[in-house]
Write an enzyme that holds these catalytic residues in place. Structure first.
Site, PDB file in Angstrom:
ATOM      1  N   ASN A   1       5.796  -7.559  15.074  1.00 50.59           N
ATOM      2  CA  ASN A   1       5.577  -8.688  14.176  1.00 50.59           C
ATOM      3  C   ASN A   1       4.153  -9.171  14.434  1.00 50.59           C
ATOM      4  O   ASN A   1       3.888  -9.869  15.414  1.00 50.59           O
ATOM      5  CB  ASN A   1       6.606  -9.778  14.490  1.00 50.59           C
ATOM      6  CG  ASN A   1       6.463 -10.986  13.594  1.00 50.59           C
ATOM      7  OD1 ASN A   1       5.540 -11.077  12.773  1.00 50.59           O
ATOM      8  ND2 ASN A   1       7.363 -11.940  13.760  1.00 50.59           N
TER       9      ASN A   1
ATOM     10  N   ARG B   1       7.600  -6.053  10.689  1.00 48.80           N
ATOM     11  CA  ARG B   1       7.970  -7.182   9.839  1.00 48.80           C
ATOM     12  C   ARG B   1       6.808  -7.454   8.884  1.00 48.80           C
ATOM     13  O   ARG B   1       5.670  -7.648   9.318  1.00 48.80           O
ATOM     14  CB  ARG B   1       8.213  -8.416  10.695  1.00 48.80           C
ATOM     15  CG  ARG B   1       8.541  -9.608   9.842  1.00 48.80           C
ATOM     16  CD  ARG B   1       8.802 -10.833  10.693  1.00 48.80           C
ATOM     17  NE  ARG B   1       9.263 -11.897   9.827  1.00 48.80           N
ATOM     18  CZ  ARG B   1       8.911 -13.161   9.949  1.00 48.80           C
ATOM     19  NH1 ARG B   1       8.109 -13.535  10.916  1.00 48.80           N
ATOM     20  NH2 ARG B   1       9.372 -14.058   9.122  1.00 48.80           N
TER      21      ARG B   1
ATOM     22  N   HIS C   1      12.588 -15.396   5.198  1.00 48.85           N
ATOM     23  CA  HIS C   1      13.688 -15.312   6.171  1.00 48.85           C
ATOM     24  C   HIS C   1      14.816 -14.426   5.628  1.00 48.85           C
ATOM     25  O   HIS C   1      15.962 -14.530   6.063  1.00 48.85           O
ATOM     26  CB  HIS C   1      14.327 -16.686   6.483  1.00 48.85           C
ATOM     27  CG  HIS C   1      13.478 -17.639   7.258  1.00 48.85           C
ATOM     28  ND1 HIS C   1      13.561 -19.012   7.069  1.00 48.85           N
ATOM     29  CD2 HIS C   1      12.555 -17.445   8.220  1.00 48.85           C
ATOM     30  CE1 HIS C   1      12.715 -19.615   7.883  1.00 48.85           C
ATOM     31  NE2 HIS C   1      12.088 -18.691   8.597  1.00 48.85           N
TER      32      HIS C   1
ATOM     33  N   ARG D   1       6.332 -28.256   8.460  1.00 51.17           N
ATOM     34  CA  ARG D   1       6.113 -28.168   7.008  1.00 51.17           C
ATOM     35  C   ARG D   1       6.945 -29.217   6.273  1.00 51.17           C
ATOM     36  O   ARG D   1       8.064 -29.529   6.692  1.00 51.17           O
ATOM     37  CB  ARG D   1       6.516 -26.794   6.471  1.00 51.17           C
ATOM     38  CG  ARG D   1       5.704 -25.659   7.037  1.00 51.17           C
ATOM     39  CD  ARG D   1       6.085 -24.340   6.348  1.00 51.17           C
ATOM     40  NE  ARG D   1       5.691 -23.221   7.172  1.00 51.17           N
ATOM     41  CZ  ARG D   1       6.490 -22.210   7.504  1.00 51.17           C
ATOM     42  NH1 ARG D   1       7.721 -22.139   7.054  1.00 51.17           N
ATOM     43  NH2 ARG D   1       6.041 -21.244   8.276  1.00 51.17           N
TER      44      ARG D   1
ATOM     45  N   GLU E   1      16.333 -11.199  14.117  1.00 50.84           N
ATOM     46  CA  GLU E   1      15.566 -10.476  13.104  1.00 50.84           C
ATOM     47  C   GLU E   1      15.054  -9.136  13.614  1.00 50.84           C
ATOM     48  O   GLU E   1      14.979  -8.169  12.861  1.00 50.84           O
ATOM     49  CB  GLU E   1      14.398 -11.360  12.618  1.00 50.84           C
ATOM     50  CG  GLU E   1      14.893 -12.470  11.697  1.00 50.84           C
ATOM     51  CD  GLU E   1      13.933 -13.643  11.573  1.00 50.84           C
ATOM     52  OE1 GLU E   1      13.759 -14.368  12.583  1.00 50.84           O
ATOM     53  OE2 GLU E   1      13.375 -13.838  10.493  1.00 50.84           O
TER      54      GLU E   1
END
Ligand code: ADP
Length: 399
Positions: free
Chosen positions: A8, A92, A181, A242, A385
């Site tokens: 990633n 990813r 996601h 966020r 993940e």
């Protein structure tokens, strides 16, 4: 045993794991690592092999040097590319645009397609591509697989995927709800029918990935019907830093009244807002301590977070028509007992009843936390993940 190297790659960091695709979601990977502060004078490479950590501080000038050095350090600990049998490298990739709804084997053409998507993810896709290029250069004989964060949402119904924005502009600039996601929502939503002993083709569910970034999804018989993130990961739920959904008019107001530039507003909404912007911290453990100490900003931040979460849960209940399961996952969802209780408090009239004792149990296992008579089952399912990426890479490369 055959392993997948999962990468990633971010703009100034590279995270990686060596994963057995047949392990379970809560098993530790064989090894994991983080190359950090790439491009800064004070970088570092952290590696954990079978629970034992090591850290090397050095200047990491670019991704190539960082990944090469990380592989040397893995080799020195007996788990590097020259000792282990990797079957693939899984990457990813944040944005797959409209092009990718499945993982793909990376070749030069796929690389250039990912490059073409940079305008949709200007921070993420270039960094993901760096990781892909470097890893393909260092490990040219292995298959490299791209797994896209948006893929699970690629076939959402148009009514959910499209915005009521001028059609011509939307088509010209590829403006739509892509969602993110997705690897996690897909992984969680596949575990739920197994935990409940249900047929996945007859399971309607809401999945809540509540980490530092957070998103919700409505999943009907395995297919995504709606999700809270949008063109970018800024939309939807309140997150660590966020805003989640806000009136877009706020952006014009800030530009005109505060004379903020687009880049300043971008940083404000993505990095200095959310729970952190309201309470000063983004970690829910710190937030809870502040609430316990009577801090009113922390209490308000928590309530705004919960209110927005309930808004999405409620709207997905209506979109799905019938809900069989609501599932909490990721750092906050898997660990924060109060968030789970408050997100679904007082919904008995809709058949949703959390059992406080089951909810309070700390465990790494997927589990039900609703009462036996709750018609909607409530679950906690650890997400993973990297494991999901390794499994997808295995399915693609080994049939
Ligand atoms: P991401 O991958 O989005 O960075 P994670 O899914 O790892 O995030 O979630 C990280 C967040 O999870 C932390 O910022 C913190 O708010 C929350 N978290 C982790 N552990 C706990 C805990 N024991 N209790 C409450 N919240 C936790």
């Amino acid at each position: 045993m055959m392993y997948c190297l999962v990468i990633n790659s971010g703009s100034s960091s590279i995270k990686f794991q060596i994963v057995d695709p047949e392990s379970s979601a809560t098993d530790e990977p064989l090894a994991s690592g983080l190359v950090e502060q790439i491009g800064e004078p004070q970088g570092a490479i952290n590696i954990t092999v079978e629970g034992e950590k090591s850290r090397e501080e050095l200047e990491v000038v670019n991704h190539t040097q960082g990944l090469k050095r990380a592989f040397e350090l893995l080799d020195a600990r007996g788990v590097g590319p020259s000792q282990l049998d990797f079957f693939a490298v899984g990457h990813r990739v944040v944005h797959g645009g409209k092009l990718f709804s499945e993982p793909v084997l990376i070749d030069a053409q796929i690389e250039s397609m990912i490059e073409d998507l940079i305008p949709l993810a200007p921070l993420h896709n270039p960094a993901n591509l760096d990781g892909i290029r470097v890893a393909r250069e260092i490990l040219p004989d292995l298959p490299h697989v791209a797994v896209f964060d948006t893929a699970f949402f690629n076939h959402m119904p148009p009514a959910a995927a499209l915005y009521a924005i001028n059609n011509e502009v939307a088509s010209q600039y590829d403006i739509r709800r892509y969602g993110f996601h997705g690897t996690s929502h897909e992984f969680i939503s596949q575990q739920v029918p197994k935990v409940l002993g249900r047929d996945p083709e007859h399971t309607r569910q809401i999945t809540l990935h509540l980490g530092n970034g957070a998103s919700a999804a409505a999943v009907h018989n395995g297919r995504a019907m709606d999700t809270s993130m949008g063109l970018t990961p800024l939309a939807g739920l309140v997150m660590g830093t966020r805003t989640g959904d806000i009136d877009p008019g706020i952006i014009f107001h800030l530009a005109r009244e505060a004379q903020m530039s687009i880049d300043e507003i971008d940083v404000l909404l993505n990095k200095k807002s959310g729970v952190k912007g309201l309470a000063g911290v983004n970690d829910f453990r710190a937030l809870r301590e502040m609430i316990d100490d009577g801090n009113s900003d922390a209490w308000l931040a928590y309530n705004i977070y919960i209110h927005q979460l309930r808004r999405f849960i409620g709207s997905y209940m209506i979109i799905l028509g019938r809900v069989d399961a609501i599932t909490f996952a990721a750092g906050v969802g898997e660990n924060d007992v109060e968030v789970r209780a408050d997100a679904l408090a007082d919904l008995e009239v809709y058949g949703i009843k959390i059992d406080p004792e089951r909810n309070a149990v700390r465990s790494d296992e997927p589990r039900e936390i609703s009462t036996d008579d709750s018609t909607v089952k409530v679950l906690v399912v650890p997400t993973n993940e990297e494991l999901a990426i390794a499994q997808k890479a295995a399915a693609l490369t080994q049939g």
